[in-house]
Write a protein that holds these residues in place. Structure first.
Motif, short mmCIF file in Angstrom:
data_model
loop_
_atom_site.label_atom_id
_atom_site.label_comp_id
_atom_site.label_asym_id
_atom_site.label_seq_id
_atom_site.Cartn_x
_atom_site.Cartn_y
_atom_site.Cartn_z
N GLY A 150 28.49 45.00 37.91
CA GLY A 150 29.82 44.94 37.32
C GLY A 150 30.70 43.94 38.05
N ALA A 151 31.57 43.28 37.32
CA ALA A 151 32.39 42.22 37.91
C ALA A 151 33.30 42.72 39.01
CB ALA A 151 33.22 41.55 36.81
N GLU A 152 33.78 43.94 38.90
CA GLU A 152 34.75 44.45 39.87
C GLU A 152 34.08 45.19 41.02
OE1 GLU A 152 37.69 46.72 37.86
OE2 GLU A 152 38.43 45.02 36.68
N ASP A 153 32.82 45.58 40.86
CA ASP A 153 32.13 46.32 41.92
C ASP A 153 30.65 45.96 41.86
OD1 ASP A 153 31.14 48.04 43.79
OD2 ASP A 153 31.64 49.89 42.72
N THR A 154 30.20 45.15 42.82
CA THR A 154 28.80 44.71 42.83
C THR A 154 27.93 45.59 43.72
OG1 THR A 154 29.19 43.17 44.67
CG2 THR A 154 29.52 42.32 42.42
N SER A 155 28.46 46.71 44.19
CA SER A 155 27.69 47.55 45.12
C SER A 155 26.50 48.22 44.44
CB SER A 155 28.59 48.61 45.75
OG SER A 155 29.11 49.47 44.75
N ALA A 156 26.53 48.37 43.12
CA ALA A 156 25.41 48.94 42.38
C ALA A 156 25.21 48.16 41.10
CB ALA A 156 25.65 50.42 42.07
N GLY A 157 23.95 47.95 40.74
CA GLY A 157 23.64 47.19 39.54
C GLY A 157 22.16 47.30 39.23
N ASN A 158 21.56 46.23 38.75
CA ASN A 158 20.14 46.22 38.41
C ASN A 158 19.52 44.88 38.75
OD1 ASN A 158 19.50 48.81 36.59
ND2 ASN A 158 21.54 48.06 36.01
N TRP A 159 18.24 44.94 39.17
CA TRP A 159 17.42 43.74 39.26
C TRP A 159 16.76 43.52 37.90
CZ3 TRP A 159 17.88 40.52 43.17
CH2 TRP A 159 18.21 40.98 44.45
N TYR A 160 16.95 42.35 37.33
CA TYR A 160 16.31 41.99 36.06
C TYR A 160 15.30 40.89 36.31
CZ TYR A 160 19.97 44.53 33.51
OH TYR A 160 20.80 45.50 33.01
N ALA A 161 14.08 41.05 35.80
CA ALA A 161 13.03 40.04 35.96
C ALA A 161 12.80 39.31 34.65
CB ALA A 161 11.74 40.70 36.44
N TYR A 162 12.70 37.98 34.72
CA TYR A 162 12.49 37.14 33.55
C TYR A 162 11.31 36.21 33.80
CZ TYR A 162 17.45 38.40 33.09
OH TYR A 162 18.64 39.07 33.05
N ASP A 163 10.46 36.04 32.81
CA ASP A 163 9.38 35.07 32.88
C ASP A 163 9.91 33.76 32.30
OD1 ASP A 163 7.11 33.46 32.42
OD2 ASP A 163 5.83 35.23 32.25
N LEU A 164 10.18 32.78 33.16
CA LEU A 164 10.76 31.53 32.71
C LEU A 164 9.78 30.69 31.91
CD1 LEU A 164 12.71 30.54 35.96
CD2 LEU A 164 13.64 31.59 33.89
N GLU A 165 8.50 30.82 32.19
CA GLU A 165 7.50 30.03 31.47
C GLU A 165 7.28 30.55 30.05
OE1 GLU A 165 6.10 27.28 32.11
OE2 GLU A 165 6.57 26.97 34.22
N LYS A 166 7.26 31.86 29.90
CA LYS A 166 7.02 32.46 28.58
C LYS A 166 8.30 32.84 27.86
CE LYS A 166 2.44 34.16 29.85
NZ LYS A 166 1.54 35.34 29.99
N ASP A 167 9.46 32.54 28.49
CA ASP A 167 10.76 32.73 27.86
C ASP A 167 10.96 34.18 27.38
OD1 ASP A 167 13.25 32.15 26.79
OD2 ASP A 167 12.45 31.39 24.90
N ARG A 168 10.81 35.12 28.31
CA ARG A 168 11.00 36.52 27.93
C ARG A 168 11.37 37.36 29.14
NH1 ARG A 168 6.20 39.80 28.69
NH2 ARG A 168 4.52 38.56 29.63
#
Length: 406
Positions: free
Chosen positions: A294-312
């Motif tokens: 979140g913009a106002e509190d970065t203490s908690a969030g999520n790791w998101y993984a993306y495959d840049l080669e397969k665009d997904r």
């Protein structure tokens, strides 16, 4: 292989205590709270020169930063000194003293060129990685101090500013072998952003446009097209990705875009970031793992993984803000600080299978160590090179711990 270790902001505010050789704890298996994955604490046995060890850091090292190659650990102090440490036991093997005062621009460790380079105030200082001998020193233009370092193909790149908040800086290039000045240019930049350098080029972003320059000559070789808003660059392998800036105070962020490193033209990109991009890493085979919060509190969030080669998109997992890295085909970070069942541990996740992987691709977790607690503000160092180890730098009570990669 060149590794950059930026040391800015809160990373300099470190208190030193007695880290010692704290005993490890942890059960044979543990499950994270909530929807987190199930993980074991099994670690792969390692043969070779890397060993498990724990050492205390000097006050200067704890206020500076450390890096690692497949052969050793190198630390830079807040006074500009460089310290080499053994991969076998963490003991000091050489020291290049210095007594500068000012803000650290970080640490560059170039294993191929056998150089470690740090910048404090207006001085760059280099050491020979193999012998520990002082290699060279170089001073910034009058009235400027160093703010960021990078390296590419035997060239050290450094941004020097007269004001840390300035939108312009002098970009300098010096030869890593002997410190000989190669060129300098006045460039536009986003304040606080690190340098991106790889493949013989150095990339700078000023918030609206990315510029690529030849690292050896300083010649501009590409600029991003108009309309590609780029406050922050994430790099890894031979990949270049624009995201919103972690320093932004706004609630909306420009689209995430992968750029062609040669032309800086946009390439297909998996998705726009939903929340504020805070930090990211990219593997050599093109998996981007981005921490969004979140913009106002970065203490908690999520790791998101993306495959840049397969665009997904690949996977996501809940996290609290922590350092991260990539090594041996796995994403490495720390367990969430609010996970009562398994806090204070190193966790590794298969880059492609994610937190629901099974068998050899299942998530794995280390025992709990004093140095991996959230309150230590730990930093991960990945030596790579098949060492089978990671090194954790504890910043609150200055210490290094080498441990087998879970």
């Amino acid at each position: 292989m060149v590794r950059r270790f930026a040391v800015t902001g809160a990373a300099l505010l470190v208190l030193v205590g007695c880290a010692g050789n704290a005993a490890s704890g942890g059960s044979a298996a543990s499950t994270t709270a909530g929807a987190g994955p199930s993980m074991t604490t099994a670690s792969t046995s390692v043969s070779g020169p890397w060993r498990a060890w724990t050492v205390s850091l000097s006050r200067g090292e704890a206020r500076g930063g450390c890096g690692a190659t497949a052969h050793q650990v190198v630390c830079a102090t807040d006074s500009g000194a460089l310290v080499g440490r053994s991969r076998a036991d963490g003991r000091v093997t050489w020291t290049v003293p210095a007594h500068d005062r000012g803000r650290s621009a970080g640490l560059v460790v170039d294993a191929a060129g056998e150089r470690a380079v740090t910048g404090v105030a207006d001085v760059l200082r280099a050491a020979n990685l193999r012998t520990g001998a002082r290699a060279w020193t170089h001073r910034a233009p009058t009235g400027r101090t160093y703010a960021a370092l990078g390296a590419a193909d035997g060239v050290v790149l450094a941004l020097a500013t007269s004001d840390p908040s300035s939108r312009t800086a002098v970009l300098e290039a010096v030869r890593a072998s002997d410190g000989r000045s190669l060129w300098h240019r006045t460039v536009a930049r986003s304040a606080g952003e690190p340098l991106a350098a790889f493949g013989g080029r150095v990339y700078t972003a000023d918030g609206t446009r990315v510029t690529a320059r030849d690292a050896r000559t300083g010649a501009t070789v590409a600029t991003s097209p108009a309309g590609v808003e780029c406050p922050h660059l994430v790099t890894g392998g031979h990949y270049l990705v624009c995201t919103g800036s972690p320093f932004s105070a706004g609630d909306t962020f420009p689209p995430m875009r992968r750029l062609d490193p040669a032309t800086l033209k946009p390439l297909p990109t998996p998705r726009n970031t939903a929340d504020k991009p805070v930090r990211g890493v990219i593997s050599d085979d093109g998996v981007l793992v981005l921490y969004e919060a979140g913009a106002e509190d970065t203490s908690a969030g999520n790791w998101y993984a993306y495959d840049l080669e397969k665009d997904r998109g690949l996977w996501s997992t809940y996290a609290t803000e922590a350092d991260a890295g990539v090594t041996a085909g796995r994403f490495v970070t720390f367990t969430p600080a609010n996970d009562s069942a398994g806090r204070g541990r190193v966790i590794t996740i298969d880059l492609h299978s994610g937190p629901r992987g099974t068998g050899s691709a299942a998530p794995r977790m280390s025992p709990a160590y004093a140095q991996t607690r959230d309150g230590e503000h730990p930093v991960l160092l990945a030596p790579g090179g098949g060492t089978g180890h990671v090194v954790v730098m504890a910043r609150t009570h200055g210490a290094l711990r080498s441990l087998p990669l879970p």
